[in-house]
Design a protein around this motif. Structure first.
Motif, PDB file in Angstrom:
ATOM      1  N   ARG A 136      68.133 -14.375 -55.583  1.00  0.00           N
ATOM      2  CA  ARG A 136      68.543 -14.712 -54.217  1.00  0.00           C
ATOM      3  C   ARG A 136      67.478 -15.602 -53.587  1.00  0.00           C
ATOM      4  N   LEU A 137      67.924 -16.728 -53.023  1.00  0.00           N
ATOM      5  CA  LEU A 137      66.999 -17.671 -52.406  1.00  0.00           C
ATOM      6  C   LEU A 137      67.092 -17.577 -50.890  1.00  0.00           C
ATOM      7  N   GLY A 138      65.997 -17.889 -50.235  1.00  0.00           N
ATOM      8  CA  GLY A 138      65.981 -17.866 -48.779  1.00  0.00           C
ATOM      9  C   GLY A 138      64.623 -18.291 -48.259  1.00  0.00           C
ATOM     10  N   LYS A 139      64.334 -17.932 -47.022  1.00  0.00           N
ATOM     11  CA  LYS A 139      63.034 -18.240 -46.434  1.00  0.00           C
ATOM     12  C   LYS A 139      62.450 -16.978 -45.815  1.00  0.00           C
ATOM     13  N   VAL A 140      61.127 -16.879 -45.892  1.00  0.00           N
ATOM     14  CA  VAL A 140      60.424 -15.709 -45.370  1.00  0.00           C
ATOM     15  C   VAL A 140      60.549 -15.693 -43.843  1.00  0.00           C
ATOM     16  N   ALA A 141      60.996 -14.553 -43.293  1.00  0.00           N
ATOM     17  CA  ALA A 141      61.180 -14.420 -41.839  1.00  0.00           C
ATOM     18  C   ALA A 141      60.272 -13.347 -41.243  1.00  0.00           C
ATOM     19  N   PHE A 142      59.680 -12.511 -42.125  1.00  0.00           N
ATOM     20  CA  PHE A 142      58.823 -11.431 -41.619  1.00  0.00           C
ATOM     21  C   PHE A 142      57.867 -10.998 -42.726  1.00  0.00           C
ATOM     22  N   VAL A 143      56.601 -10.733 -42.350  1.00  0.00           N
ATOM     23  CA  VAL A 143      55.605 -10.177 -43.273  1.00  0.00           C
ATOM     24  C   VAL A 143      54.802  -9.132 -42.510  1.00  0.00           C
ATOM     25  N   GLY A 144      54.819  -7.893 -42.963  1.00  0.00           N
ATOM     26  CA  GLY A 144      54.044  -6.859 -42.284  1.00  0.00           C
ATOM     27  C   GLY A 144      54.511  -5.462 -42.630  1.00  0.00           C
ATOM     28  N   THR A 145      54.028  -4.501 -41.842  1.00  0.00           N
ATOM     29  CA  THR A 145      54.434  -3.109 -42.050  1.00  0.00           C
ATOM     30  C   THR A 145      55.697  -2.819 -41.244  1.00  0.00           C
ATOM     31  N   THR A 146      56.394  -1.747 -41.635  1.00  0.00           N
ATOM     32  CA  THR A 146      57.652  -1.379 -40.989  1.00  0.00           C
ATOM     33  C   THR A 146      57.657   0.107 -40.650  1.00  0.00           C
ATOM     34  N   ASP A 147      58.667   0.488 -39.873  1.00  0.00           N
ATOM     35  CA  ASP A 147      58.830   1.912 -39.552  1.00  0.00           C
ATOM     36  C   ASP A 147      59.705   2.631 -40.581  1.00  0.00           C
ATOM     37  N   PHE A 148      60.479   1.864 -41.353  1.00  0.00           N
ATOM     38  CA  PHE A 148      61.426   2.517 -42.267  1.00  0.00           C
ATOM     39  C   PHE A 148      60.798   2.927 -43.601  1.00  0.00           C
ATOM     40  N   SER A 149      59.607   2.378 -43.941  1.00  0.00           N
ATOM     41  CA  SER A 149      58.949   2.759 -45.196  1.00  0.00           C
ATOM     42  C   SER A 149      57.496   2.333 -45.148  1.00  0.00           C
ATOM     43  N   ALA A 150      56.646   3.049 -45.910  1.00  0.00           N
ATOM     44  CA  ALA A 150      55.215   2.767 -45.912  1.00  0.00           C
ATOM     45  C   ALA A 150      54.901   1.466 -46.636  1.00  0.00           C
ATOM     46  N   GLY A 151      53.711   0.931 -46.381  1.00  0.00           N
ATOM     47  CA  GLY A 151      53.264  -0.268 -47.064  1.00  0.00           C
ATOM     48  C   GLY A 151      53.756  -1.540 -46.400  1.00  0.00           C
ATOM     49  N   ALA A 182      62.022  -6.832 -49.043  1.00  0.00           N
ATOM     50  CA  ALA A 182      61.545  -6.619 -50.415  1.00  0.00           C
ATOM     51  C   ALA A 182      60.035  -6.435 -50.398  1.00  0.00           C
ATOM     52  N   LYS A 183      59.531  -5.762 -51.423  1.00  0.00           N
ATOM     53  CA  LYS A 183      58.095  -5.609 -51.576  1.00  0.00           C
ATOM     54  C   LYS A 183      57.482  -6.974 -51.943  1.00  0.00           C
ATOM     55  N   PRO A 184      56.237  -7.221 -51.546  1.00  0.00           N
ATOM     56  CA  PRO A 184      55.599  -8.512 -51.856  1.00  0.00           C
ATOM     57  C   PRO A 184      55.647  -8.878 -53.336  1.00  0.00           C
ATOM     58  N   LYS A 185      55.557  -7.865 -54.212  1.00  0.00           N
ATOM     59  CA  LYS A 185      55.568  -8.157 -55.656  1.00  0.00           C
ATOM     60  C   LYS A 185      56.901  -8.711 -56.128  1.00  0.00           C
ATOM     61  N   ASN A 186      57.952  -8.538 -55.309  1.00  0.00           N
ATOM     62  CA  ASN A 186      59.275  -9.037 -55.665  1.00  0.00           C
ATOM     63  C   ASN A 186      59.608 -10.367 -54.981  1.00  0.00           C
ATOM     64  N   ASP A 234      47.440  -6.608 -47.552  1.00  0.00           N
ATOM     65  CA  ASP A 234      48.151  -7.565 -46.696  1.00  0.00           C
ATOM     66  C   ASP A 234      48.485  -8.822 -47.497  1.00  0.00           C
ATOM     67  N   PRO A 235      49.794  -9.141 -47.659  1.00  0.00           N
ATOM     68  CA  PRO A 235      50.179 -10.307 -48.457  1.00  0.00           C
ATOM     69  C   PRO A 235      50.276 -11.597 -47.642  1.00  0.00           C
ATOM     70  N   SER A 236      49.860 -11.548 -46.379  1.00  0.00           N
ATOM     71  CA  SER A 236      50.093 -12.689 -45.490  1.00  0.00           C
ATOM     72  C   SER A 236      49.326 -13.948 -45.910  1.00  0.00           C
ATOM     73  N   GLU A 237      48.277 -13.806 -46.735  1.00  0.00           N
ATOM     74  CA  GLU A 237      47.555 -14.993 -47.180  1.00  0.00           C
ATOM     75  C   GLU A 237      48.351 -15.806 -48.185  1.00  0.00           C
ATOM     76  N   SER A 238      49.165 -15.121 -48.980  1.00  0.00           N
ATOM     77  CA  SER A 238      49.940 -15.825 -50.012  1.00  0.00           C
ATOM     78  C   SER A 238      51.415 -15.992 -49.639  1.00  0.00           C
ATOM     79  N   ILE A 239      51.898 -15.170 -48.720  1.00  0.00           N
ATOM     80  CA  ILE A 239      53.290 -15.242 -48.285  1.00  0.00           C
ATOM     81  C   ILE A 239      53.302 -15.403 -46.763  1.00  0.00           C
ATOM     82  N   LYS A 240      53.853 -16.524 -46.307  1.00  0.00           N
ATOM     83  CA  LYS A 240      53.832 -16.809 -44.876  1.00  0.00           C
ATOM     84  C   LYS A 240      55.254 -17.006 -44.353  1.00  0.00           C
ATOM     85  N   VAL A 241      55.426 -16.666 -43.091  1.00  0.00           N
ATOM     86  CA  VAL A 241      56.727 -16.865 -42.447  1.00  0.00           C
ATOM     87  C   VAL A 241      57.093 -18.347 -42.507  1.00  0.00           C
TER      88      VAL A 241
END
Length: 257
Positions: free
Chosen positions: A193-208, A242-246, A169-176
């Motif tokens: 590409r610059l922006g702001k985090v809008a979502f952190v969590g698991t999805t239905d379209f891919s694992a992890g 994107a994956k947390p590592k990116n 879970d990357p939510s400790e280092s990456i927050k909405v």
């Protein structure tokens, strides 16, 4: 006249006035470069300059050369050449003569022609006849601490590390709400590409775990929804995942069109 330093005097003596590595033989000796018709300079060694007494008989001179190159004296043909090794001074063909008879000087070349019809020396340079070790793949796989096993272990460790990162879970280092930069997996792609985090969590379209980003510019692929399921809301083409590592979180200024 400018007086020479002790170092310059010593250097001039050792090099005999020539700025090379021929050097100067002790008194009563001559320093000759030894070459061979079969042996290469690599096999003879990096320094094939040797000191020889001027009062030595040629038959004894050949014995000394024999211990250095391995060609028997009876099969030797000796040629004295100048320092360039291109011009022949004389053939040394009388075993009873002294070496001084041929008036050699430091830096000259004594070239040995091997006349032995059964000479084994040439085989020293032919590596094609050396048997090469052969091992079956089955026997190789049974061995411990091989290069293959090391690479397999490193590959497995890297894969496990990637899986652990993707499943943690990357939510400790990456927050909405965090400002962020989206990095590419392609090392040749330097677009950021610059922006702001809008979502952190698991999805239905891919694992992890995934990070949804609302981009500053329309450089995305969605509006915060994928395959009919919404994860966050933004304008079309302003959303990406994107994956947390990116994801690199930081105080990045907002981009403007």
């Amino acid at each position: 006249m400018e007086k020479k330093s002790d170092y310059e005097i010593l250097r001039s003596y050792v090099l005999d006035g020539n700025d090379n590595l021929v050097g100067k033989a002790p008194e009563g000796c001559v320093r000759l470069e030894v070459t061979h018709s079969v042996l290469s300079d690599d096999l003879l060694g990096t320094n094939n300059f040797k000191n020889f007494p001027l009062d030595i008989k040629i038959k004894d001179f050949k014995e000394k050369l024999y211990r250095f190159v391995g060609t028997e004296p009876k099969y030797m043909e000796l040629i004295l050449k100048d320092q360039s090794k291109t011009n022949e001074i004389s053939k040394i063909d009388n075993d009873e003569n002294l070496l001084s008879f041929y008036s050699p000087i430091d830096g000259m070349n004594i070239h040995i022609i091997d006349k032995d019809p059964n000479s084994y020396i040439s085989e020293l340079q032919d590596t094609s006849k050396i048997p090469k070790p052969v091992i079956s793949e089955e026997d190789y796989n049974k061995r411990e601490n091989t290069v293959k096993k090391y690479r397999e272990e490193q590959s497995l460790m890297k894969q496990q590390q990637q899986e652990q990162e993707e499943n943690s879970d990357p939510s400790e280092s990456i927050k909405v709400g965090d400002r962020c930069k989206v990095l590419s997996d392609d090392p040749t792609n330097y677009d950021e590409r610059l922006g702001k985090v809008a979502f952190v969590g698991t999805t239905d379209f891919s694992a992890g775990y995934w990070v949804g980003v609302e981009l500053d510019l329309p450089l995305g692929k969605n509006d915060g929804s994928v395959k009919g399921k919404r994860y966050f809301t933004c304008s079309p083409k302003y959303g990406c995942f994107a994956k947390p590592k990116n994801i690199q979180v930081g105080d990045f200024p907002e981009e403007e069109i």
